[in-house]
Design a protein around this motif. Structure first.
Motif, mmCIF file in Angstrom:
data_model
loop_
_atom_site.group_PDB
_atom_site.id
_atom_site.type_symbol
_atom_site.label_atom_id
_atom_site.label_comp_id
_atom_site.label_asym_id
_atom_site.label_seq_id
_atom_site.Cartn_x
_atom_site.Cartn_y
_atom_site.Cartn_z
ATOM 1 N N ALA A 52 0.859 -1.204 0.000
ATOM 2 C CA ALA A 52 0.000 0.000 0.000
ATOM 3 C C ALA A 52 0.894 1.253 0.000
ATOM 4 O O ALA A 52 1.892 1.280 -0.708
ATOM 5 C CB ALA A 52 -0.990 -0.005 1.155
ATOM 6 N N ILE A 90 -5.192 -6.436 -2.100
ATOM 7 C CA ILE A 90 -4.354 -5.914 -1.030
ATOM 8 C C ILE A 90 -4.453 -6.852 0.161
ATOM 9 O O ILE A 90 -5.540 -7.043 0.709
ATOM 10 C CB ILE A 90 -4.848 -4.509 -0.619
ATOM 11 C CG1 ILE A 90 -4.851 -3.582 -1.829
ATOM 12 C CG2 ILE A 90 -3.990 -3.938 0.503
ATOM 13 C CD1 ILE A 90 -5.710 -2.357 -1.617
ATOM 14 N N GLY A 128 -0.159 -3.981 4.438
ATOM 15 C CA GLY A 128 -0.029 -2.536 4.308
ATOM 16 C C GLY A 128 1.231 -2.028 4.979
ATOM 17 O O GLY A 128 1.189 -1.057 5.732
ATOM 18 N N THR A 129 2.358 -2.646 4.655
ATOM 19 C CA THR A 129 3.616 -2.305 5.337
ATOM 20 C C THR A 129 4.043 -0.865 5.105
ATOM 21 O O THR A 129 4.763 -0.295 5.918
ATOM 22 C CB THR A 129 4.749 -3.234 4.871
ATOM 23 O OG1 THR A 129 4.796 -3.195 3.441
ATOM 24 C CG2 THR A 129 4.499 -4.664 5.319
ATOM 25 N N GLY A 187 1.981 1.735 4.880
ATOM 26 C CA GLY A 187 1.014 2.691 5.424
ATOM 27 C C GLY A 187 -0.151 2.992 4.500
ATOM 28 O O GLY A 187 -0.375 2.299 3.504
ATOM 29 N N ASN A 188 -0.879 4.041 4.850
ATOM 30 C CA ASN A 188 -2.120 4.381 4.150
ATOM 31 C C ASN A 188 -1.898 4.709 2.680
ATOM 32 O O ASN A 188 -0.854 5.231 2.286
ATOM 33 C CB ASN A 188 -2.793 5.574 4.827
ATOM 34 C CG ASN A 188 -3.504 5.170 6.115
ATOM 35 O OD1 ASN A 188 -3.594 3.973 6.429
ATOM 36 N ND2 ASN A 188 -4.002 6.140 6.848
ATOM 37 N N ILE A 189 -2.926 4.417 1.921
ATOM 38 C CA ILE A 189 -2.934 4.700 0.485
ATOM 39 C C ILE A 189 -3.279 6.182 0.283
ATOM 40 O O ILE A 189 -4.201 6.689 0.912
ATOM 41 C CB ILE A 189 -3.976 3.806 -0.212
ATOM 42 C CG1 ILE A 189 -3.555 2.332 -0.089
ATOM 43 C CG2 ILE A 189 -4.187 4.220 -1.657
ATOM 44 C CD1 ILE A 189 -4.653 1.348 -0.404
ATOM 45 N N GLN A 190 -2.530 6.846 -0.588
ATOM 46 C CA GLN A 190 -2.738 8.281 -0.835
ATOM 47 C C GLN A 190 -2.970 8.536 -2.325
ATOM 48 O O GLN A 190 -2.514 7.757 -3.163
ATOM 49 C CB GLN A 190 -1.509 9.087 -0.389
ATOM 50 C CG GLN A 190 -1.034 8.812 1.027
ATOM 51 C CD GLN A 190 -1.994 9.293 2.113
ATOM 52 O OE1 GLN A 190 -2.974 9.980 1.825
ATOM 53 N NE2 GLN A 190 -1.730 8.918 3.361
ATOM 54 N N ASN A 191 -3.654 9.640 -2.590
ATOM 55 C CA ASN A 191 -3.770 10.151 -3.972
ATOM 56 C C ASN A 191 -4.337 9.166 -4.979
ATOM 57 O O ASN A 191 -3.838 9.056 -6.096
ATOM 58 C CB ASN A 191 -2.398 10.597 -4.474
ATOM 59 C CG ASN A 191 -2.031 11.934 -3.895
ATOM 60 O OD1 ASN A 191 -2.886 12.813 -3.774
ATOM 61 N ND2 ASN A 191 -0.792 12.078 -3.501
ATOM 62 N N LEU A 192 -5.357 8.469 -4.556
ATOM 63 C CA LEU A 192 -5.985 7.505 -5.459
ATOM 64 C C LEU A 192 -7.006 8.248 -6.320
ATOM 65 O O LEU A 192 -7.938 8.871 -5.803
ATOM 66 C CB LEU A 192 -6.681 6.449 -4.595
ATOM 67 C CG LEU A 192 -6.786 5.047 -5.140
ATOM 68 C CD1 LEU A 192 -5.418 4.493 -5.489
ATOM 69 C CD2 LEU A 192 -7.473 4.157 -4.114
ATOM 70 N N SER A 193 -6.847 8.140 -7.625
ATOM 71 C CA SER A 193 -7.716 8.877 -8.538
ATOM 72 C C SER A 193 -9.050 8.159 -8.738
ATOM 73 O O SER A 193 -9.092 7.059 -9.291
ATOM 74 C CB SER A 193 -7.025 9.033 -9.892
ATOM 75 O OG SER A 193 -7.985 9.337 -10.885
ATOM 76 N N PRO A 194 -10.157 8.779 -8.321
ATOM 77 C CA PRO A 194 -11.459 8.138 -8.568
ATOM 78 C C PRO A 194 -11.757 8.035 -10.062
ATOM 79 O O PRO A 194 -12.396 7.083 -10.500
ATOM 80 C CB PRO A 194 -12.457 9.055 -7.852
ATOM 81 C CG PRO A 194 -11.756 10.358 -7.671
ATOM 82 C CD PRO A 194 -10.293 10.054 -7.595
ATOM 83 N N LEU A 227 -10.127 5.036 -11.425
ATOM 84 C CA LEU A 227 -10.827 3.888 -10.832
ATOM 85 C C LEU A 227 -12.122 3.579 -11.583
ATOM 86 O O LEU A 227 -12.384 2.436 -11.957
ATOM 87 C CB LEU A 227 -11.120 4.224 -9.367
ATOM 88 C CG LEU A 227 -11.348 3.121 -8.360
ATOM 89 C CD1 LEU A 227 -10.249 2.087 -8.349
ATOM 90 C CD2 LEU A 227 -11.500 3.717 -6.953
ATOM 91 N N LEU A 282 -10.646 -2.831 -6.353
ATOM 92 C CA LEU A 282 -9.670 -3.031 -5.268
ATOM 93 C C LEU A 282 -10.265 -4.019 -4.278
ATOM 94 O O LEU A 282 -11.380 -3.807 -3.778
ATOM 95 C CB LEU A 282 -9.422 -1.710 -4.521
ATOM 96 C CG LEU A 282 -8.242 -0.861 -4.974
ATOM 97 C CD1 LEU A 282 -8.394 -0.446 -6.407
ATOM 98 C CD2 LEU A 282 -8.094 0.345 -4.075
#
Lengths: 320, 320
Positions: free
Chosen positions: A221, A240, A243-244, A246-253, A256, A263
């Motif tokens: 992630a 997935i 999640g070593t 960390g959080n997922i950032q900037n995912l484009s809807p 998607l 996902l």
């Protein structure tokens, strides 16, 4: 009996005498070998809810029951909904005592004949990693022959099982790692190509080389996850299971929905997943890749190796 | 013919004479009414690739062909893979001339009998929004009776169709909006409860009130999207068909995999989706919710209303 005991968080576990209580409605397995999972490390670091001490660590194990060699499903009490585990779901090694000892009690429905084509050590390496990879690929991503799959962090237990299962199913397998050596090893085992994800714009490079990826299997992630959306083909799936980073950032809807991408969170697996995984491993004569073998009393050397992330394959512990 | 023409981006379209070229292998439909979609606004703002000028705007339309009233599927050239549209997929109103005019040429396979229980204006409101909602709910999220669904941004065309389809299927429907008035209207139409998402910790409140949500249908994305992961039940699905609030941030992989959650991108729909949507609308006698009706020459008043986001339901244009 002798076992690897964790007495409190942040302290190394120790190999010592432990009184394992007899449990009704469970069978007693004499253990031969076991294997490490990252979960063991996280438990030692106190990163799991509901830890009680002292506890026998270990999720993977193989042993004998009534003279037969058996492999144990560490994922227990899944429940009736194949889509998700119940609240009672638990994995051997927490809260129940685990596989790093001379014996374990478990319900008889969780033991299965050891695959005949596997050595004891190979069989010990299979359960949790095999289960997790199987569910991710088949129950969740529903992989299909001839699809292109990227498996990130190759060298880890689940990632290697995912590679082997995908190859056996007839997919074109791509891998990623921060280690060129691990990529080379994966290619020697059948992967078509691999890429070092520490390189800038690695995803553009892989896009060119692969022509686009249908399925990504990831346990990292983090901030670069959004590149996966650019890398996948229309209709692609990303599974997935960790999640070593960390959080997922900037995912484009927009990417998607325009790619009709999916996902899929996935962890462990159901009893059905485990049985199907064993059937698959038997059918395709898949042999878990072993990194190294330690005597059980050398647990802390083995754990250190896992923590450094240098292993390629499973780290196995041999009982005395 | 007379039609709503866009001559260049960032300028209001105008109602004027336009020479519509005859197209071979297509049928000519005399249009009766049409309806607005956000897509029309985005095209006017130049936010679509491949815009050519001048163009007749409009995706939704209903008209007559050989004396029969017909509804037009605006999603064309989907291709053979139900999972995702082909590269040739296009929606009426760009690059092909659209429905905001006296006539349109389209392939005969994209016209279907108007549902008998609908007025002309209701039928005009159905195509693109109904298609998008149908695919999101049935082909992607695979909604089941008695599940709990949250539909964000209620009042928008797709969101209202999603609510109506979910109610007809027997789900428990929750809605969200920044307008209490829209929430009240949705409840009067059958929603069980609704929440104003401008309130702090709205997701915790909704979690308490609903006991957890199985499916979320969202077109906002953005920085608060991660709350959806906390709100969904284990095994839950989130369908994303838009991204008005920008990129998704701070998505926890741990919640994603531990809940075995699924994120599904979805847009428009296939020919199969459209046919199934019509069958569903006919079976349950679903009537699109109309916000307002304008004469076609008042297009810019209608567009302004949509841009202000005050509508509840579809904005319909009536031909002269």
């Amino acid at each position: 009996m002798k076992a690897i005991i964790l007495k409190q968080a942040y302290t190394p576990p120790s190999y010592e005498e432990f009184v394992l209580k007899k449990e009704e409605n469970k069978v007693k397995i004499k253990l031969i070998a076991s294997a490490l999972n990252h979960r063991d490390l996280w438990i030692i670091k106190g990163q799991y809810a509901g830890i009680k001490y002292p506890i026998v660590l270990g999720s993977d194990g193989i042993g004998t029951y009534r003279g037969e060699k058996v492999i144990i499903n560490p994922g227990q009490n899944w429940g009736f909904n194949e889509n998700v585990q119940s609240k009672n779901f638990k994995i051997l090694g927490l809260p129940d005592n685990g596989t790093f000892g001379d014996f374990i009690y478990t319900e008889s429905k969780y033991i299965h004949p050891k695959p005949e084509h596997l050595t004891d050590f190979e069989a010990a390496a299979l359960p949790l990693g095999g289960l997790t990879a199987y569910r991710a690929l088949f129950s969740r991503a529903k992989i299909q022959k001839k699809e292109k799959i990227l498996i990130s962090g190759i060298g880890g237990g689940v990632a290697l099982f995912a590679m082997q299962f995908a190859l056996a199913t007839g997919l074109e397998v791509y891998v990623s790692s921060s280690s060129n050596k691990k990529i080379e090893k994966a290619i020697s085992l059948g992967a078509k190509d691999g890429i070092n994800y520490t390189r800038e714009n690695w995803h553009k490079d892989l896009l060119n080389r692969s022509g686009g990826i249908d399925i990504i299997v990831d346990s990292a992630a983090g901030t670069t996850f959004n590149n996966y959306l650019k890398l996948i083909n229309p209709g692609g799936r990303i599974v997935i299971y960790g999640g070593t980073q960390g959080n997922i950032q900037n995912l484009s809807p927009q990417i998607l929905f325009w790619k009709q991408a999916t996902l899929l969170g996935s962890t462990m697996g159901s009893e059905k997943d485990f049985i199907e995984m064993l059937r698959f491993v038997n059918k395709y004569k898949i042999k878990p890749i072993l990194d190294s073998l330690y005597n059980i009393e050398d647990i802390n050397i083995a754990l250190k190796k896992m923590e450094e992330g240098k292993q390629f394959g499973k780290i196995v512990l041999k009982n005395n």
